[in-house]
Design an enzyme around this catalytic site. Sequence first.
Site, PDB file in Angstrom:
ATOM      1  N   GLY A 295      -5.041  -0.143   7.787  1.00 38.98           N
ATOM      2  CA  GLY A 295      -4.111   0.700   7.057  1.00 38.98           C
ATOM      3  C   GLY A 295      -3.583   1.826   7.924  1.00 38.98           C
TER       4      GLY A 295
ATOM      5  CG  ASP B  33      -0.175  -3.273   3.068  1.00 37.40           C
ATOM      6  OD1 ASP B  33       0.917  -3.749   3.458  1.00 37.40           O
ATOM      7  OD2 ASP B  33      -0.305  -2.086   2.722  1.00 37.40           O
TER       8      ASP B  33
ATOM      9  CB  THR C 128      -5.680   6.946   6.808  1.00 41.17           C
ATOM     10  OG1 THR C 128      -6.040   6.195   5.638  1.00 41.17           O
ATOM     11  CG2 THR C 128      -4.377   7.687   6.541  1.00 41.17           C
TER      12      THR C 128
ATOM     13  N   GLY D  62       5.323  -5.954   4.222  1.00 41.25           N
ATOM     14  CA  GLY D  62       4.000  -5.502   4.623  1.00 41.25           C
ATOM     15  C   GLY D  62       2.939  -6.543   4.297  1.00 41.25           C
TER      16      GLY D  62
END
Length: 241
Positions: free
Chosen positions: A8, A96, A10, A94
């Site tokens: 991700g 994700d 972070t 994306g």
Amino acid sequence: MNLTIDIGNTRTKLIAFNGSQLMDELAIADGEWNRIAIFCNSHHFERGILSSVIKPTAAFMSVVHSLGFPVMELHPASTPTPLNILYKTPATLGADRLAAAVGAWMKSEGCPVLIVDAGTCITYDFVTVAGDYFGGNISPGVETRLKSLHEFTASLPQVEAEGDVPDLGYSTETAIRSGVVKGVEYEINGYISDYLLKYPNLLVYLTGGGQKYLHISEKTPTFADDYLVSEGLNHILMYNK
């Protein structure tokens, strides 16, 4: 066993699956790549799958390639999945988002699904009963909105997401936090209400680290799932076995 790697904005999340059962997990910060090998050496992985919202560094990929078992990368434009991808620009979709859509649809039991992923960005994705993925929308997440208010104004302070969220802010700090958090809540609840009018049997899956700051209406059929992306990745991996 299967390994899913979700990179991700972070953090990076590693999940160990035995079939469809989650067995173990590890979350690491950027640069802690040595922990990947340690985690993998504690399990007997046969294959893995990698999803990333950013371009993985050469150092990271070097670690992945040295794990001793094949790790496929999820590319929405070319990787086979159980869904029918109708997104007009799959090369920019994306990974994700696609993984979360697969994860939710596999749980839907014959219902259309709306996936709300509240992270750095908030993404809204919709999948029909038949598995048609049309896409969705993207807006700034809670932390991103708080940061932008500080960076793009002359005097507003940087405010943390955690803290008191009154109906009306009684200080500049609470005014900013309540404005952002409640604004996001109204946005999400608005999306859900709109889709429920169109699809009365809709199921809503809420995932992402930002969901902990939010209160979503209890009147909606919403399920919180912190592992939706990882579960979707595991389904895609098994689909391509």
